[in-house]
Each structure stands twice: as C-alpha cells, then as structure tokens.
Design a protein around this motif. Structure first.
Motif, PDB file in Angstrom:
ATOM      1  N   LEU A  56      56.429  74.579  10.502  1.00 57.29           N
ATOM      2  CA  LEU A  56      55.065  75.091  10.611  1.00 57.29           C
ATOM      3  C   LEU A  56      54.116  74.293   9.714  1.00 57.29           C
ATOM      4  N   VAL A  57      54.578  73.988   8.528  1.00 60.79           N
ATOM      5  CA  VAL A  57      53.784  73.195   7.580  1.00 60.79           C
ATOM      6  C   VAL A  57      53.481  71.815   8.158  1.00 60.79           C
ATOM      7  N   ASN A  58      54.502  71.142   8.657  1.00 58.11           N
ATOM      8  CA  ASN A  58      54.322  69.802   9.223  1.00 58.11           C
ATOM      9  C   ASN A  58      53.356  69.823  10.404  1.00 58.11           C
ATOM     10  N   SER A 103      52.753  83.439   7.385  1.00 55.99           N
ATOM     11  CA  SER A 103      52.491  83.059   8.766  1.00 55.99           C
ATOM     12  C   SER A 103      53.804  82.960   9.541  1.00 55.99           C
ATOM     13  N   TRP A 104      54.821  82.391   8.899  1.00 58.54           N
ATOM     14  CA  TRP A 104      56.142  82.283   9.540  1.00 58.54           C
ATOM     15  C   TRP A 104      56.714  83.669   9.832  1.00 58.54           C
ATOM     16  N   ILE A 105      56.563  84.594   8.865  1.00 55.94           N
ATOM     17  CA  ILE A 105      57.111  85.946   9.025  1.00 55.94           C
ATOM     18  C   ILE A 105      56.519  86.635  10.251  1.00 55.94           C
ATOM     19  N   PHE A 106      55.190  86.559  10.405  1.00 51.65           N
ATOM     20  CA  PHE A 106      54.561  87.271  11.523  1.00 51.65           C
ATOM     21  C   PHE A 106      54.757  86.565  12.854  1.00 51.65           C
ATOM     22  N   LYS A 107      55.327  85.388  12.823  1.00 50.62           N
ATOM     23  CA  LYS A 107      55.699  84.694  14.048  1.00 50.62           C
ATOM     24  C   LYS A 107      57.173  84.909  14.397  1.00 50.62           C
TER      25      LYS A 107
END
Length: 452
Positions: A56-58, A103-107
C-alpha cells in the motif's frame, strides 16, 4: 503490567491506599482497534515494525494523486509562508506510519470495517488501551503528546486530520477524545488494585523523557539512546516544520500551556548493541566502552545500521564494510559504537541548521547513555557538553512528575528542577576533525547501503 506495579509497591512496604495518583508513559507507534461496546479487539497490537502495509505504501508513493498533493501544498506554502503547508508538500508514506496501517486494516479486516461503518470501532495507541482497560471501559481518551505522535493528529490545528483520513479512507469516528497531558483522567477500577487510584497523567515516552529531564525552556535538548535514538528540541510556543529528518510534535499540554518539540530519530542503537551481544562479540554490555577504548580506531571497519525497518527502505539490511584479515572483535564493537556517535553528529548538524533557536543544555538518557565511549565521542563530534542524569529511565520519571503536578504533590516546575541529579558531564576532549577520516569512510559506506 498491573501485577508488576502491585508487587513493586508491596516490596517497597507501601499500600495502594497511599498512592495519590499514577501517570502512564507508553511507547509510541503501536496501536489496536476494538469494538466500542464489547471491548473485543479486532486484531493483535500492531507495532511500528509491522510490514503488512508495504504494498500500500509503495502504491501511494508512486501515485499521481500524491504528486498533485505535493504541488498544491508547495504552492500554498509559497503563497502563505505557513509551516502548516510545508509537511504535506513533501509527504511520503512509510510502513512505520500508523495512518498506512490503519488504511490497511480497513481494507483487510472485515470486522473492523463493518464496526466503523456503524461508529462502533475504537482506535487507540497503548496509552488509550491501558486507560480503557484500567477503568473497565469507562474512560476512552488519549493526550496531546500521544495523539501528535501518530502522524494523524494535526499539531497546528490540534485536531485529528480529516484531509489525511479522507485520502486514506480512514473513518474519523474511530479516534478518541484528546485531553491535557497532566490531567485527571478518572480512576482505575477498584477491583484491579483493591482501591480506586486516580490516573493523573498520560504521556508518550519521548515527551515524557523530555519532561523528566526538566527540558522546560526553548532550546533545551534531550537525547534519548535506547532501542532507537531520539533528539528532541523544546521549541516553546512555536511549531517548527522542516523538510525531511525532523518533524514537529506536541510535547505536553498543561492547562493553557502548550509546549512544542522538534524531533529527529535514529534507528538501531540499542538493537544493534544487543545483536552484537547475541552473536558473541561480548558477554556484557558494560564491557563495550572499555573494548572500544582499548584500541586506537576501528582499523577501517564500518558498521552500517539496518537491523530495524527504515522508513524509506523497509528491506534494508545491516552490514560491516572495510574488514581486513587483521580485523578482530574489538574493531567490530568499536565500529558499532562509532556508528551511533556518527549518526548523532549528522542529526545534530541538521537540528542546528533547521531549528532557528539557540540550543541550550543537552541532556542524555536511555540505556546507551550509560556507555561512556558513545557519550564522549558524541560530545567531541558536536563540540558540546552533554549531561547524563543519575537515573537513565526518564520516561517513568516524566510521567511521575506530570502526575504529581496534576495531583498537587508538586506545585510548579521549579520544584521538579530541584530534584534533578546529574551523574556525569561529558565535555569535548578532542577536536572533531580528529574523527574526520573515520567518519568520511563511514559516510562513504553508507552511500552504498540503501536497498541492499
């Protein structure tokens, strides 16, 4: 946590009824989410070292949208001159940021996503979770020091950042209320300690260490060397933002007083020393200063840190360079300690260049501050006196000071200053130019290390 507190008080011959109040100082960057009504966590604690958000960061860092954001805020900063727009003008994401992990968690965690849609999801760093558990769910809050350390709380406006949250699809409903640092948060549930105990302070560990060192004046500097390294400068009522390396924080809020800090951090200090012990370079950490001082130099050996995750390079590995047939364990140990002092020098130079206020006292704490070699070499390199307190654990002392002020045990900071005890003072003994060949070799080695 509770058991340790309880038995330490018993061992000291004290009773829980004698406690006027307690303060909580916790590590930053670790968080959890849970259901508002059941209290059930949606996942384990996620630390700053977690790499699940790497893809996600990349993706974000390569996106056109982020480039557009840079342009917009660069223009706003140029037109207004306000530091508020400086940080977004060069915003890049990294795996150690809480925002990207949320953001990763809610995805990826369906239960958290569904609870958030119904305003039933709570977010908390370690302090918020402890408050919630110690009060059996009756207190849900954090303080300004912890909130500002998340990177999601806007220190200029003193509120959670809606723009960033909208950008990353993080619901604004998940965040706790933000209270003063020295403040009556409520009492622990009486079943936990046998009696209710007022919780009179909540503070992030680095800000707490700053307070424990009595760095109350603008220009006071605190250097913590523990697992990582943190340089903090008290900037008073002024909030300084800079491009890269340094970032603004709220140090503490007590009533109307808001004190801001500028912070720069270094990874792999205590971690690297512990690793060297684990592989048998020495048996006791206390030996390392003597080992390093037993030789004139590292004979060209350089240690490149990277055992922990770098913000811009999550896959960086540590390495030694410049090894020769004559290199022995003493040279390796010295190279590791030299790398700490060299990085202190680099960060100090950035602070001097970027923070436009005169620097006053420099006070060190943390386990590595007990290493006389690192302390002396750092003092030589920056050409400044460094004070080391008798007690190296300043985070706990800072929380105690803040709780004591809130409970009325102390009435002002002047009383706290009178309690300071200095164990050692390190003053420059060598010209920094004497280290130039070794530092130049180390800098050259560092240039070859990224993305190794």
């Amino acid at each position: 946590f509770v058991t340790v507190i309880y038995f330490r008080f018993l061992a000291a011959g004290l009773h829980m009824r004698q406690i006027a109040g307690l303060g909580i100082s916790t590590q930053r960057g670790t968080f959890i989410t849970w259901h508002k009504y059941t209290g059930k966590p949606f996942h384990n604690f996620i630390s700053w070292q977690d790499l699940r958000s790497a893809e996600l960061v990349n993706s974000w860092n390569k996106s056109l949208l982020l480039k557009v954001i840079h342009v917009i805020f660069t223009v706003l900063h140029f037109l207004t001159g306000s530091d508020r727009y400086l940080a977004p003008s060069f915003l890049t994401f990294s795996t150690h940021q809480i925002s990207m992990k949320l953001s990763w968690i809610f995805k990826n965690i369906h239960e958290a996503e569904e609870a958030a849609k119904k305003n039933n999801c709570c977010f908390g760093t370690v302090d918020t979770w402890l408050l919630y558990r110690l009060t059996k769910g009756s207190v849900y809050a954090t303080d300004y020091s912890n909130a500002s350390s998340t990177g999601i709380f806007e220190p200029f406006t003193k509120c959670w950042n809606p723009t960033l949250c909208n950008l990353l699809s993080i619901p604004m409903s998940i965040y706790p209320p933000v209270k003063d640092t020295s403040f009556n948060f409520g009492s622990t549930d009486s079943e936990i300690f046998g009696v209710p105990i007022p919780i009179m302070a909540v503070v992030a560990d680095q800000q707490s260490a700053m307070f424990g060192e009595c760095c109350f004046q603008p220009g006071d500097v605190k250097l913590t060397m523990g697992t990582g390294g943190f340089w903090n400068v008290n900037t008073g009522e002024h909030l300084f933002a800079s491009r890269g390396s340094l970032y603004p924080l709220i140090g503490w809020k007590i009533g109307e007083e808001v004190v801001y800090l500028t912070e720069g951090s270094i990874s792999d200090i205590g971690t690297a020393i512990k690793w060297a012990q684990d592989i048998g370079l020495f048996t006791n950490v206390d030996e390392t200063a003597e080992i390093a001082q037993s030789i004139a130099d590292s004979q060209g050996a350089c240690f490149i840190p990277g055992l922990q995750i770098f913000g811009d390079d999550p896959y960086l590995c540590a390495s030694f360079t410049g090894l020769k047939p004559s290199t022995n364990r003493n040279h390796l140990v010295r190279a590791i300690l030299e790398s700490v002092a060299f990085r202190n020098k680099l960060l100090y130079d950035i602070i001097v260049k970027k923070v436009h206020i005169p620097l006053r006292t420099i006070r060190a704490d943390g386990g590595v501050s007990n290493n006389s070699f690192v302390m002396q070499m750092t003092s030589d390199l920056i050409n400044k006196k460094i004070e080391k307190p008798a007690n190296a654990d300043m985070s706990s002392l800072g929380a105690a000071f803040l709780a004591g002020l809130a409970s009325g045990f102390w009435t002002d900071k002047k009383q706290l200053k009178e309690l300071r005890r200095i164990e050692a003072v390190f003053e420059p003994q060598k010209d920094s130019e004497e280290y130039r060949p070794a530092m130049d070799a180390w800098l050259q080695a560092m240039k070859h290390s990224p993305h190794w």
